[in-house]
Design an enzyme around this catalytic site. Structure first.
Site, mmCIF file in Angstrom:
data_model
loop_
_atom_site.group_PDB
_atom_site.id
_atom_site.type_symbol
_atom_site.label_atom_id
_atom_site.label_comp_id
_atom_site.label_asym_id
_atom_site.label_seq_id
_atom_site.Cartn_x
_atom_site.Cartn_y
_atom_site.Cartn_z
ATOM 1 N N CYS A 118 3.692 55.086 62.077
ATOM 2 C CA CYS A 118 2.512 54.479 62.679
ATOM 3 C C CYS A 118 2.965 53.242 63.458
ATOM 4 C CB CYS A 118 1.498 54.119 61.593
ATOM 5 S SG CYS A 118 -0.088 53.596 62.239
ATOM 6 N N GLU A 119 3.619 53.483 64.575
ATOM 7 C CA GLU A 119 4.277 52.431 65.347
ATOM 8 C C GLU A 119 4.485 52.964 66.757
ATOM 9 O OE1 GLU A 119 5.603 48.612 65.307
ATOM 10 O OE2 GLU A 119 5.445 49.613 63.362
ATOM 11 N N TYR A 125 25.393 53.348 61.671
ATOM 12 C CA TYR A 125 24.182 52.518 61.725
ATOM 13 C C TYR A 125 22.892 53.333 61.744
ATOM 14 C CZ TYR A 125 27.723 49.073 62.729
ATOM 15 O OH TYR A 125 28.840 48.280 62.655
ATOM 16 N N TYR A 140 17.501 48.109 69.607
ATOM 17 C CA TYR A 140 18.451 47.813 70.690
ATOM 18 C C TYR A 140 18.207 48.609 71.960
ATOM 19 C CZ TYR A 140 21.156 46.743 66.403
ATOM 20 O OH TYR A 140 21.575 46.313 65.175
ATOM 21 N N GLY A 161 34.547 46.566 67.107
ATOM 22 C CA GLY A 161 33.571 46.636 68.186
ATOM 23 C C GLY A 161 33.858 47.688 69.228
ATOM 24 N N GLU A 186 39.340 45.955 62.582
ATOM 25 C CA GLU A 186 38.220 46.357 61.724
ATOM 26 C C GLU A 186 37.300 47.363 62.425
ATOM 27 O OE1 GLU A 186 37.620 42.166 59.261
ATOM 28 O OE2 GLU A 186 36.353 42.597 60.995
ATOM 29 N N PRO A 187 37.781 48.544 62.782
ATOM 30 C CA PRO A 187 36.882 49.520 63.402
ATOM 31 C C PRO A 187 35.915 50.121 62.392
ATOM 32 C CG PRO A 187 39.053 50.483 63.072
ATOM 33 C CD PRO A 187 39.156 49.041 62.639
#
Length: 420
Positions: free
Chosen positions: A350-351, A379, A323, A237, A279-280
């Site tokens: 189209c959003e 990501y 986010y 994280g 866990e990076p």
């Protein structure tokens, strides 16, 4: 040189060679981060282990790089596990997470001798034990514990709070049930605990609080069940730079204080300090990536806003929509020109919510210019989709100034491949 250089390459030339949208990744940067993990964590502290959180970015080539650098891997699905298998990643160096692993996924993991399975709920142990017995395999597990902490990050990437889909709640009844079940299994062996408190964290406050909670749990299960915790996985994280005042801190900022606190707490409770795992993921690859787009429609609404539309957006980077993630962008073929306009970068979907960057200051642009969006290594490719039936971009890896294709650009036929 009039164009932006990234990892030793002229980015305009890459855009012209591979077309846009285009993900580019710096292997040199990735290797630098992986070696920082080795030098400042694994070599500095005894009884430690590091695994790369592959959900951030995973291809077969990425798996090969991680393995070559001597780091393990964390996977959260059968697809990630299968990718690692096809890249000949050692199965014993893999930790398998997930809040709802399917029977097929567990069978794949157990059949192929995955190193650890992180149990997210008590009933999962029944599935693991049944499969392990059928295949005559010994399976090593950790319990994912929800420590009940809310971290200072977007609510969608908080993971350690009480009300969470992840982990076993830290209540007397639940922990007792979990321990009693685990200690009576024949083919499944509990080694310890795991926690993860959130993503894109800029400070270490809640890691320290979580260690206090987890070492108290280690003391409790030792006193009540005689269970000695052999492994404690502290998750990842660690935050990176995306925009404004966000900054990637050195790994040691997080890990040194984590190790000091663990040593102190274990000593105070007369516990043997377990193997500590980190866990990076984002921290390894986030700033290693950039996404290149071509500028298309330019729409000025006098007195209100100018929209600059690009040939990608939500399908290749859903994070701003999900986010409200913020990014920095530059016009790579006009990098040395004075920024004179404030514009909004709009995706092509189209959003209405397909906005990549609000209020970006750039030079005057025209159709055909190239936009580079920074820190897209984590990501973006891994969360990409075919929304509006848009093909996913290619991925190019740069090593010592030389580029190579590691993921081909999708075609319309690729999108139709599974249609009947």
């Amino acid at each position: 040189m009039k164009n932006l250089m990234f990892a030793g390459c002229d980015i305009v030339k890459l855009a012209e060679k591979y077309k846009t949208p285009l993900y580019i990744m710096s292997e040199d940067y990735i290797v630098e981060r992986l070696r920082e993990i080795k030098n400042d964590f694994l070599n500095r502290h005894e009884k430690t282990r590091a695994v790369y959180a592959s959900k951030a970015f995973l291809t077969k080539e990425m798996a090969r790089i991680v393995h070559r650098e001597g780091i393990g891997m964390d996977v959260v699905s059968g697809g990630e596990l299968y990718t690692a298998m096809k890249a000949e990643f050692p199965m014993e160096d893999i930790i398998f997470h997930g809040n709802n692993k399917t029977i097929d996924e567990l069978e794949l993991a157990i059949e192929n001798n995955v190193g650890r399975i992180v149990v997210d709920h008590i009933e999962e142990m029944d599935l693991i034990e049944e499969i392990a017995k059928e295949k005559n395999k010994k399976v090593y597990i950790l319990f994912r514990i929800s420590p009940g902490l809310e971290s200072d990050t977007h609510k969608y990437i908080q993971t350690g709070q009480v009300d969470s889909k992840f982990g076993i709640p830290l209540t007397e009844k639940t922990i007792s049930s979990a321990m009693e079940k685990a200690l009576n299994l024949e083919f499944t062996e509990l080694l310890g605990f795991h926690f993860h408190i959130g993503s894109q964290l800029s400070d270490n406050e809640n890691h320290i609080k979580a260690i206090d909670i987890m070492t108290k749990l280690m003391k409790k299960v030792k006193d009540e069940y005689g269970f000695i915790t052999k492994e404690l996985n502290t998750g990842g994280g660690y935050g990176i730079h995306y925009s404004e005042d966000e900054h990637r801190k050195p790994l040691s900022y997080y890990t040194d204080s984590i190790m000091i606190e663990i040593e102190k707490q274990c000593k105070s409770y007369d516990l043997e300090r377990p193997l500590i795992i980190i866990e990076p993921g984002r921290w390894v690859v986030g700033e290693a990536g950039m996404t290149i787009y071509s500028i298309g429609a330019i729409k000025e609404i006098p007195g209100i806003r100018t929209y600059i539309s690009i040939d990608g957006g939500m399908p290749d980077n859903p994070r701003p929509s999900l986010y409200e993630a913020k990014y920095e962008g530059v016009i790579i073929n006009k990098i040395h020109e004075e920024p004179t306009e404030i514009v909004t970068i709009a995706g092509k979907c189209c959003e209405s919510g397909d906005i990549l960057i609000w209020d970006l200051k750039i030079p005057k642009v025209e159709r055909g210019d190239f936009l580079g969006v920074l820190s897209t290594g984590a990501y973006n490719y891994s969360m990409s989709s075919n929304y509006n039936r848009i093909p996913r971009p290619a991925v190019v890896m740069i090593t010592e100034g030389k580029d190579r294709l590691i993921v081909k650009r999708e075609t319309y036929d690729d999108i139709l491949r599974n249609d009947l």
